[in-house]
Structures are given as C-alpha cells and as structure tokens.
Scaffold this motif. Structure first.
Motif, PDB file in Angstrom:
ATOM      1  N   THR A  94       7.045  -4.517   4.528  1.00  0.00           N
ATOM      2  CA  THR A  94       7.307  -4.125   5.911  1.00  0.00           C
ATOM      3  C   THR A  94       7.655  -5.374   6.709  1.00  0.00           C
TER       4      THR A  94
ATOM      5  N   ARG B 270      11.170  -1.334   5.472  1.00  0.00           N
ATOM      6  CA  ARG B 270      10.781  -0.778   6.761  1.00  0.00           C
ATOM      7  C   ARG B 270      10.619  -1.931   7.741  1.00  0.00           C
TER       8      ARG B 270
ATOM      9  N   ARG C  33      -0.065  -0.266  15.696  1.00  0.00           N
ATOM     10  CA  ARG C  33       0.089   1.117  16.135  1.00  0.00           C
ATOM     11  C   ARG C  33       1.468   1.673  15.782  1.00  0.00           C
TER      12      ARG C  33
ATOM     13  N   TYR D 175       0.852  -1.184   0.000  1.00  0.00           N
ATOM     14  CA  TYR D 175       0.000   0.000   0.000  1.00  0.00           C
ATOM     15  C   TYR D 175       0.886   1.231   0.000  1.00  0.00           C
ATOM     16  N   ASP D 176       1.530   1.470  -1.146  1.00  0.00           N
ATOM     17  CA  ASP D 176       2.535   2.523  -1.251  1.00  0.00           C
ATOM     18  C   ASP D 176       2.473   3.066  -2.671  1.00  0.00           C
TER      19      ASP D 176
ATOM     20  N   ARG E 108      11.718   1.180  13.222  1.00  0.00           N
ATOM     21  CA  ARG E 108      11.036   1.732  14.389  1.00  0.00           C
ATOM     22  C   ARG E 108      11.142   0.708  15.513  1.00  0.00           C
TER      23      ARG E 108
ATOM     24  N   SER F  27       2.121   2.500  12.105  1.00  0.00           N
ATOM     25  CA  SER F  27       1.156   3.433  11.519  1.00  0.00           C
ATOM     26  C   SER F  27       1.751   4.165  10.316  1.00  0.00           C
ATOM     27  N   GLY F  28       1.022   4.132   9.211  1.00  0.00           N
ATOM     28  CA  GLY F  28       1.503   4.763   7.990  1.00  0.00           C
ATOM     29  C   GLY F  28       2.281   3.829   7.100  1.00  0.00           C
ATOM     30  N   TRP F  29       2.674   2.683   7.620  1.00  0.00           N
ATOM     31  CA  TRP F  29       3.422   1.696   6.846  1.00  0.00           C
ATOM     32  C   TRP F  29       2.529   0.578   6.327  1.00  0.00           C
TER      33      TRP F  29
END
Length: 365
Positions: A36, A158, A356, A2-3, A194, A359-361
């Motif tokens: 990811t 990521r 959480r 989803y990118d 992260r 998020s965004g990835w």
C-alpha cells in the motif's frame, strides 16, 4: 502484506521483494509483492529562483484551469506576453528571501519531505515494509506522475493520495486529485486509489492548531489583543458557484476558538494573496491588520491554518507585506505563529487520517 492473495505468492530467491504467483507457469515474469502506498501531495515549488526556473513553475501553475478559469483565448496571451515577462523577477526575489540555501531548495520542499519522512517512520513502526510513503508536488518536482510511477514500481497496488489542504477548494484539493487521475488514465495496470477528503474539522487537526497557539502565547511577554487566522483567498464567485472553501475556513476558526475557550472578539478570519481585478473573499488580511491597528489592537498574532507547510505566502507575504501594513498603521507587536509543518502533533493527525482512509488495506494494529 495482510492480504489473502499473498498466500499464493512464492518468493523469488534471487531478488528480494519479487516473487511469482503460485498458479503461474514457470516462465511467468516475477512480480512485486503487493503493498500500500501513501502520497502526501503539496502545492509545488520552483526548482530554483532564477528567471527561467520561476517562469516554468509559474507557467505550469497559472495555466491550470482550476487556478485561473478564464478562457484560454483571453488568458494565455496575457499570461505569456505580459505576466510571465515580469512576474518571474518579483517572484524570484520573494523566493530568494526565504530560500533554504543549505539544501538549495524552497522551505515548502524541505518541510514536505520532512513530513513524509516522519510519517514513513510512523507507518513502518506499525506496518513494516507493507506501506510505502512518499510525497509529490502538483506543480514542479517531484511530480505526481513520477511518484505514482515509483510507488507502482515498488509493488503498490493501492495508494492513499493525501492532498495537504485542510479546507477543500477546486484550485487546491481538486487540481491535486485531477493530476493523480490523469496519471492513472495513462497506466495499463492502475493501482486502486483513495483520495483523502478535506480535514478542516478533524479533531486532531484542531488540537494541533490549538497547541501551536498555546505554545506561542506562552512564550510572549504581552498577550496579543487578537489572533488573526489568515487563509489563502479565492475569488468571491467561487463561493457563489458552490465551492465550500469559505464555509470550511470559517468552521476551522470557530472550532479553534471553541477549543481555546475564547470569545468571538479574540479571533478573526481573514483572506490573503488576492490576485487579479475581481473581488475575492473578504476581509483581506493586508487591509484588516491595518484596520485592527487603527482600532487600537496594537498587539496581534497571526497564523495560516490553510497551509500545511510554511511557504512563500507565509514566510514572505505574512512576515513582510502584511506585517508592514500592520506596523505602518500604528501596530506595535506582530507575532507570526508558524504552520504545523512537521510538528509531531501534525504527523499524528496525518497517521490517524491515513489509517482511517486506508481501512481494509492495512493489517491489524
């Protein structure tokens, strides 16, 4: 994935998972589709229980300056010439008593693999093959380096790095993160990373602990007089130097007590696994259970909220040394409540935290 960048990726008809960038020249080598990664990181395990396997593991563990912060000029001669001459024998014996003989590995390795397998299935159900889940050990195998490298080779640009320590401490959470950062320092093309913060007050974590207590108590003929929450200890000076571990352990116990609706007299925080001559966080579990027995608390339950997986400190230390201390002081019923391990409630908590922190990835749910 989803990118938006994926709209610029043209598939490689010869190799699944590979493609080429739309704007690249025809002779540009194929690249992996961006994904990811999620890595569950646990403390570690020896590869076997023999002397040399134990020595390699203990040497890596006890040479970590996050774990033993004494000057290497003083510590290393003591470690190499005395401790590592004797301790591999006693540690090997302890591990043999709990070893998973069927798979020829430690319970910690078995359980952590099962956690990763269940989390992988949960992530795949929601996000397909856009997410890759794996696990590593800070000490021993599979190493942090090998797992990060493996995820990168699968196209993970990521990574959510998840140290499995509910309460933060430098010798646990920090050293796991350190190792991940060391790996990135030597990579030409680093993935974004992260790190998951301590989750000592995470509602789903507290709920999972509470349910494990309620399930255990429901199966007992006699209700325990008190529940001992035994956390792994650290030197007292760590608290004085700003390490939040002690405070986070106390908060976990308080939140658990409140969730259960108990009085202060029904639960007690203690610390185990003292090592070396200096003062550690108190009360010491092995001494406190004896004091409780002498004070008339003949039936106790004990759990280890700082451990995400059962291991030598729970299966051997609690169920043998600490239990023996309680019984020798007059205790009658000793109930050990297992760690959350790969319980579904634990995996649900991990999934929630990963979503959480990523998020965004991740794509739309």
């Amino acid at each position: 994935m989803y990118d938006a960048r994926m709209t610029e990726m043209l598939p490689d008809t010869d190799t699944p998972g590979l493609g080429r960038l739309a704007h690249a020249s025809a002779d540009h080598p194929p690249v992996r589709r961006a994904k990811t990664g999620v890595i569950l990181s646990n403390l570690g395990t020896p590869d076997a229980t023999d002397y040399w396997s134990m020595r390699r593991y203990l040497n890596e563990f006890l040479s970590d300056r996050r774990v033993i912060d004494y000057s290497p000029w003083l510590w290393q001669p003591l470690l190499q010439l005395i401790i590592l001459t004797k301790r591999p024998f006693s540690s090997g014996e302890a591990y043999r008593g709990i070893w998973n003989n069927e798979d020829n590995e430690s319970p910690l390795l078995t359980i952590t693999r099962n956690q990763a397998t269940k989390l992988r299935a949960a992530m795949e159900e929601k996000y397909g093959d856009d997410v890759v889940v794996d696990f590593c050990m800070r000490y021993g195998n599979p190493s942090t380096k090998s797992v990060i490298g493996n995820l990168k080779s699968q196209g993970c640009e990521r990574i959510v790095f998840f140290p499995l320590y509910p309460q933060y401490s430098a010798p646990t959470t920090a050293t796991a993160n350190d190792q991940a950062f060391r790996v990135l320092m030597k990579m030409n093309w680093q993935p974004s990373i992260r790190t998951v913060p301590a989750y000592y007050s995470e509602p789903l974590y507290i709920e999972a602990l509470a349910k494990s207590v309620e399930t255990a108590y429901a199966g007992l003929e006699t209700r325990p007089d008190i529940l001992v929450t035994s956390y792994h200890g650290v030197p007292q000076r760590y608290l004085m130097e700003g390490d939040p571990y002690h405070c986070q352990c106390q908060k976990t116990t308080r939140l658990l007590k409140e969730r259960l609706g108990w009085e202060d007299t029904e639960i007690k925080t203690t610390f185990q696994s003292k090592f070396g001559p200096e003062e550690w966080l108190q009360p010491y579990t092995v001494e406190e259970v004896a004091r409780l027995a002498e004070a008339g608390k003949k039936n106790i339950a004990i759990m280890a909220p700082a451990f995400s997986s059962d291991c030598v400190e729970t299966l051997e230390e609690i169920n043998e040394e600490i239990k023996e201390s309680f019984e020798e002081a007059g205790g009658e019923t000793f109930t050990y409540i297992p760690c959350l391990n790969d319980d579904d409630a634990h995996i649900d908590m991990m999934l929630s935290v990963v979503e959480r922190e990523a998020s965004g990835w991740l794509g739309p749910r």
